[in-house]
Design an enzyme around this catalytic site. Structure first.
Site, PDB file in Angstrom:
ATOM      1  N   SER A 123       0.810  -1.213   0.000  1.00  0.00           N
ATOM      2  CA  SER A 123       0.000   0.000   0.000  1.00  0.00           C
ATOM      3  C   SER A 123       0.850   1.273   0.000  1.00  0.00           C
ATOM      4  CB  SER A 123      -0.959  -0.025   1.187  1.00  0.00           C
ATOM      5  OG  SER A 123      -1.895   1.028   1.091  1.00  0.00           O
ATOM      6  N   HIS A 124       0.752   2.060   1.064  1.00  0.00           N
ATOM      7  CA  HIS A 124       1.398   3.375   1.143  1.00  0.00           C
ATOM      8  C   HIS A 124       2.793   3.286   1.762  1.00  0.00           C
ATOM      9  CE1 HIS A 124      -0.704   2.435   4.793  1.00  0.00           C
ATOM     10  NE2 HIS A 124       0.002   3.326   5.464  1.00  0.00           N
ATOM     11  N   ASP A 299      -1.640   6.876  -3.374  1.00  0.00           N
ATOM     12  CA  ASP A 299      -0.583   6.100  -2.717  1.00  0.00           C
ATOM     13  C   ASP A 299      -0.054   5.022  -3.663  1.00  0.00           C
ATOM     14  OD1 ASP A 299      -2.779   4.379  -2.657  1.00  0.00           O
ATOM     15  OD2 ASP A 299      -2.255   3.527  -0.718  1.00  0.00           O
ATOM     16  N   ASP A 301      -0.543   1.792  -4.211  1.00  0.00           N
ATOM     17  CA  ASP A 301      -1.442   0.898  -4.955  1.00  0.00           C
ATOM     18  C   ASP A 301      -2.723   1.601  -5.393  1.00  0.00           C
ATOM     19  OD1 ASP A 301      -2.401   1.037  -2.315  1.00  0.00           O
ATOM     20  OD2 ASP A 301      -3.306  -0.947  -2.423  1.00  0.00           O
ATOM     21  N   ASP A 303      -5.218   3.075  -3.942  1.00  0.00           N
ATOM     22  CA  ASP A 303      -6.525   2.997  -3.278  1.00  0.00           C
ATOM     23  C   ASP A 303      -6.772   4.189  -2.352  1.00  0.00           C
ATOM     24  OD1 ASP A 303      -4.759   2.197  -1.264  1.00  0.00           O
ATOM     25  OD2 ASP A 303      -5.961   0.481  -0.614  1.00  0.00           O
ATOM     26  N   ARG A 304      -5.728   4.956  -2.041  1.00  0.00           N
ATOM     27  CA  ARG A 304      -5.898   6.141  -1.195  1.00  0.00           C
ATOM     28  C   ARG A 304      -5.801   7.404  -2.035  1.00  0.00           C
ATOM     29  NH1 ARG A 304      -3.505   4.904   4.742  1.00  0.00           N
ATOM     30  NH2 ARG A 304      -3.829   2.661   4.725  1.00  0.00           N
ATOM     31  N   LYS A 399     -11.320   0.537  -1.342  1.00  0.00           N
ATOM     32  CA  LYS A 399     -11.285   1.986  -1.473  1.00  0.00           C
ATOM     33  C   LYS A 399     -10.642   2.314  -2.813  1.00  0.00           C
ATOM     34  CE  LYS A 399      -7.438   2.016   1.862  1.00  0.00           C
ATOM     35  NZ  LYS A 399      -7.735   1.117   2.970  1.00  0.00           N
TER      36      LYS A 399
END
Length: 582
Positions: A123-124, A299, A301, A303-304, A399
């Site tokens: 992720s982030h 981010d 991937d 999703d944010r 998300k």
């Protein structure tokens, strides 16, 4: 060629417990002999046979370091476990929301549908040889595996003795679109490499009015900037913003995906998205160049998201509330109304006020997107969000950062559709301030203390739980710290009973609720790869329109002081300041 299945003896590793975001560790951990293989085989063993044998699975991710090696390993293991076909995004790239969309929407050339996915992302978190890697499994609804599955995976990792792999299967060229077929002991095995963006772009065009957004972006008065932070969002940014919506190429920042995210930290907040923050006029120095009207970041991937106006930051809590308040008018997908809305417990109550005013079903859930997924699968929720820069809807079960950006562009386009030839456009700041005037403002900030000693973090949380048993003692500390802060009227550990499946989630965060509607929340986060992260959430509600324009940190300063005294943060952690403030 016909591949052979090998049974490779192995021994368990400690601590292969997937959290709500999958398994995340340093790359050096994942490259240990059999480490990734143990986790993948444990996942196959946790699934029912029909979800593996003869199934179609997706394997892709955010392109971080070790992804390409991991994809080849998973392909060979899938073949050996009887999977019928593997779908891979070109160059191994698929955003987490795109994976969810592919599972839910894509139909293969032979009519096949995917029933799950291995998503390779942390992720982030940073990427590179000395940074983080991660893997998680998503189910046939496109959402993260539920606890029943992740618990089985964990139990399997503790007892695994062998894994299956087709060691003689050659590596597949994942840079070239097409199907590669192999003969197996039982049936044919295919690997299809497909365009990473097409299915996702098609879905976005079915949700939003791209022509209306295009008109906004073509206005000389509207300027736009999008920063992918060298994450996988770059694989979608050009297609959507430039090709489909007509934005200028120069409006894209850091949109070439890189294994190490260009040496940066792909977390879209005011601390790490430095280049975008400076361009939007929110940096410490003034360049003298007029900032764009609208800016956004993603981010690793994708999703944010972070939403910015000219010299103006939109908190994620406000963002989801504003999207919900405007969705029916501005976004065609929601034109028939919202089924309900939901937020994670630490997220501010801005969405609650919108739900009450619009008479919408409202849900407060623990942190973790799977809780939203349950509500969506049951038809109870249309729009949801969390304070950690995650926003989404029931179009998928993750998300979705680009969706949030398109939602904001849709709101701006709707508010300005009769005004594109006028003197001044309605701005991001105008929309937020109008929202505060209508619904009140939730002053909100989050303090992150990253890589804290895990033992110290647990001790701090245990101390707070014990302290909650006496509100008298709590209020003595509050009054000593700041006499003009109102009293705590309730203190608890958040517990959630899922209205869909009846499951109960305990120990989801420690809450102190004040008489005036203010809140303090303390929570341990599971998104780091080592140490512990303590998150402190501070919120104060103000409904007097004359008092909604204060600086957030100034308005919250008394509550911050109370929170630090109440928790003995420095005493337990040795930290005199947080790592990140958002």
């Amino acid at each position: 060629m016909v591949f052979k299945v090998s049974k490779v003896p192995t021994t368990p590793y400690d601590g292969q417990k997937p959290g709500t975001s999958g398994l995340r560790k340093k790359v050096k951990v994942f490259v240990q002999p059999h480490y990734l293989q143990n986790f993948v085989q444990s996942t196959f063993n946790a699934l029912t046979p029909e979800k593996v044998r003869g199934a179609t699975l997706v394997v892709s991710g955010d392109g971080r370091y070790f992804s390409k090696d991991a994809i080849q390993i998973i392909i060979k293991m899938a073949a050996a476990n009887g999977v019928r076909r593997i779908w891979v995004g070109q160059n191994g790239l698929l955003s987490t929301p795109a994976v969810s969309a592919v599972i839910r929407e894509r139909i293969g050339v032979d009519g096949s549908k995917a029933t799950g996915a291995f998503i390779l992302t942390a992720s982030h978190n940073p990427g590179g040889p000395h940074e983080d890697f991660g893997i998680k499994y998503n189910m046939e609804n496109g959402g993260p595996a539920p606890e029943a599955i992740t618990d089985k995976i964990f139990e399997n990792t503790k007892t695994i003795t062998e894994y299956l792999i087709a060691e003689d299967l050659p590596n597949v060229d994942i840079s070239a679109i097409g199907v590669t077929s192999f003969g197996g002991p039982e049936a044919q095995f295919d690997v299809e490499v497909f365009d990473s963006a097409s299915d996702y772009v098609k879905l976005m065009k079915s949700i939003f009015d791209f022509e209306l957004i295009r008109q906004l972006l073509s206005s000389p008065k509207f300027t736009f900037c999008y920063d992918a932070l060298h994450g996988v969002a770059g694989a979608y940014a050009h297609r959507i913003f430039v090709e489909e919506l007509g934005a200028k190429e120069s409006s894209l920042l850091n949109c070439v995906p890189k294994e190490d995210f260009g040496g940066g930290h792909p977390d879209p907040n005011l601390t790490y998205a430095k280049e975008l923050v400076a361009r939007m006029g929110l940096g410490k120095s003034n360049s003298g160049v007029e900032p764009p009207e609208f800016g956004a970041a993603a981010d690793g991937d994708a999703d944010r998201n972070m939403i910015l106006g000219k010299r103006f930051f939109v908190t994620p809590s406000d963002s989801v509330a504003i999207i919900a308040a405007n969705a029916v008018d501005a976004i065609p997908y929601f034109s028939s109304g919202l089924k309900g809305v939901a937020r994670s417990m630490p997220t501010s109550a801005a969405l609650d006020v919108v739900a009450k005013n619009l008479e919408l079903k409202f849900f407060e859930v623990p942190t973790g997107w799977k809780f939203f997924g349950n509500l969506m699968d049951a038809g109870l929720c249309s729009v949801c969000g969390e304070e950690s820069f995650g926003t989404g809807s029931d179009h998928i079960r993750e998300k979705d950062g680009i969706w949030a950006v398109l939602a904001w562009l849709s709101i701006l386009a709707y508010k300005n559709k009769e005004n594109l030839d006028g003197d001044k456009l309605v701005t991001v700041e105008d929309i937020v301030r109008q929202h505060w005037a209508t619904y009140g403002r939730h002053y909100y900030t989050r303090y992150d203390y990253e890589n804290v000693d895990a033992g110290a973090a647990k001790d701090l949380m245990a101390y707070l739980v014990k302290l909650q048993s006496s509100l008298g003692d709590v209020n003595t500390i509050v009054n000593e710290a700041h006499s003009d802060v109102s009293n705590v009227v309730n203190a608890d550990e958040f517990e959630y009973k899922d209205p869909v499946d009846g499951s109960v989630s305990k120990h989801q965060g420690i809450r102190f609720l004040f008489e005036d509607g203010s809140r303090l929340v303390f929570r341990l986060s599971g998104t780091g790869s080592e140490g512990a992260t303590i998150r402190l959430y501070i919120e104060q509600y103000e409904k007097d329109p004359s008092k909604t324009g204060r600086d957030s940190q100034e308005a919250l300063a008394p509550l911050v002081e109370v929170a630090l005294k109440l928790s003995k943060m420095q005493e337990f952690t040795g930290r005199s300041a947080p790592t990140v403030i958002t």
